[in-house]
Design an enzyme around this catalytic site. Structure first.
Site, PDB file in Angstrom:
ATOM      1  N   CYS A 142     -14.400  17.501  25.206  1.00  0.00           N
ATOM      2  CA  CYS A 142     -14.385  18.751  24.352  1.00  0.00           C
ATOM      3  C   CYS A 142     -15.370  19.854  24.302  1.00  0.00           C
ATOM      4  O   CYS A 142     -16.040  20.006  25.535  1.00  0.00           O
ATOM      5  CB  CYS A 142     -13.707  18.518  22.818  1.00  0.00           C
ATOM      6  SG  CYS A 142     -13.078  19.913  22.025  1.00  0.00           S
ATOM      7  N   HIS A 235      -8.734  16.171  22.998  1.00  0.00           N
ATOM      8  CA  HIS A 235      -9.351  14.863  22.367  1.00  0.00           C
ATOM      9  C   HIS A 235      -8.193  13.769  22.548  1.00  0.00           C
ATOM     10  O   HIS A 235      -7.457  13.245  21.578  1.00  0.00           O
ATOM     11  CB  HIS A 235      -9.176  15.320  20.805  1.00  0.00           C
ATOM     12  CG  HIS A 235     -10.492  16.093  20.466  1.00  0.00           C
ATOM     13  ND1 HIS A 235     -11.798  15.367  20.433  1.00  0.00           N
ATOM     14  CD2 HIS A 235     -10.737  17.187  20.207  1.00  0.00           C
ATOM     15  CE1 HIS A 235     -12.812  16.535  20.270  1.00  0.00           C
ATOM     16  NE2 HIS A 235     -11.907  17.563  19.754  1.00  0.00           N
ATOM     17  N   GLU A 237      -8.903  10.642  22.841  1.00  0.00           N
ATOM     18  CA  GLU A 237      -9.383   9.768  22.108  1.00  0.00           C
ATOM     19  C   GLU A 237      -8.750   9.792  20.652  1.00  0.00           C
ATOM     20  O   GLU A 237      -9.106   8.829  19.736  1.00  0.00           O
ATOM     21  CB  GLU A 237     -10.917   9.538  22.182  1.00  0.00           C
ATOM     22  CG  GLU A 237     -11.611  10.445  20.944  1.00  0.00           C
ATOM     23  CD  GLU A 237     -11.770  12.025  21.386  1.00  0.00           C
ATOM     24  OE1 GLU A 237     -12.292  12.684  20.608  1.00  0.00           O
ATOM     25  OE2 GLU A 237     -11.280  12.199  22.603  1.00  0.00           O
TER      26      GLU A 237
END
Length: 306
Positions: A142, A235, A237
């Site tokens: 990011c 994102h 994750e």
């Protein structure tokens, strides 16, 4: 093999409850194997949650991984208890003499600021340069990815008229890439950012390849072989509820926020969101770690040598 993290790190309890194998120091030293050393520069506000998210992905591989938590030197975290930072984090200045197989730089809540106005920008630039001599390969996430491509390639970031916020469909543009091994042609990834970088700003001679892109959300993942780096602008994750937490946090604070797109079933924020990206998150990190293992020098002292 499992991931090796400090015994008292809060992530341990969460990961063990999920069935992720977590290794203690005494168990690790009994194995005649060199673990992959990976450092996580955690710039996110909720550091404990972010630690868990990345440890979950790093711990789901068949290789032994040793995770080192790193912070900006002298930067005081406002949203994480000081005793946690003292117990588990090391200043970058204290680890800069060490070498690592992998290095991850996370996002940060500073994306609307010009890079040069971020208080730790000068140190972050030194960190990026340090990765070229002390780290075998990096994975920037990011804002960390935007900062890296700006530092290495001069690519600007652009303010968006409204936040790119939701779960967006992405396309696999390089199926032959080792990082996308096993990926579908079409998949979903969470997006949460106020800025973006543009494909047209990628320097023609940089050698950068666009691996993932969304028709709605733009660039997602770049392979930057000249700097042994992946740059992920979204994102992947995130937990299932991460976007919901951001949405309700901002709504309760009367901050301008729209409902995250393609996230809540039938756009009903009272319903539990479904995770449609978890498998691809594990696949991407598994592929990255496999590439580390296949290409990193056996002797860490040789990392960064031409």
């Amino acid at each position: 093999m499992p991931i090796k993290i400090p015994n008292d790190l809060p992530a341990r309890t969460t990961l063990e409850a999920e069935g992720v194998m977590v290794m203690r120091e005494a168990e690790a030293v009994r194995q005649d194997i060199r673990p992959l050393k990976i450092a996580l520069l955690n710039l996110m506000p909720n550091k404990i949650k972010t630690e868990t998210q990345f440890a979950r992905l790093l711990g789901a591989t068949p290789l032994q991984v040793e995770l080192t938590l790193v912070k900006i030197t002298n930067h005081v975290a406002r949203n994480t208890p000081s005793d946690h930072m003292i117990s588990f984090y090391r200043d970058w200045e204290d680890v800069q003499s060490e070498k690592f197989d992998g290095f991850i730089a996370t996002g940060a809540p500073v994306e609307t600021l010009p890079f040069e106005q971020v208080t730790y920008w000068d140190e972050l630039r030194r960190i990026f340069d340090w990765t070229q001599t002390h780290v075998h390969a990096s994975f920037n996430i990011c804002w960390g990815a935007q900062a890296a491509v700006h530092h290495f390639h001069g690519m600007p970031k652009y303010d968006l008229p409204q936040k790119a916020f939701g779960v967006y469909r992405h396309r696999n543009l390089e199926p032959a890439s080792p990082y996308l091994r096993g990926f579908s042609d079409d998949f979903s990834i969470p997006v949460s950012r106020w800025t973006e970088v543009h494909r047209d700003d990628i320097p023609p001679a940089s050698g950068i390849k666009v691996l993932m892109e969304s028709d709605e959300a733009g660039l997602c993942l770049l392979d930057d072989p000249a700097h042994r780096s992946l740059h992920m602008f979204n994102h992947i994750e995130y937990d299932s509820g991460s976007l919901a937490e951001e949405y309700f946090r901002d709504r309760n604070a009367d901050a301008p926020i729209a409902l995250p797109r393609n996230y809540f079933p039938h756009d009903d924020p009272t319903r539990q969101p479904e995770n449609r990206w978890r498998s691809h998150a594990h696949l991407l990190f598994g592929n990255w770690i496999n590439q580390l293992y296949q290409t990193t020098p056996f002797d860490l002292a040789d990392v960064g040598r031409k």
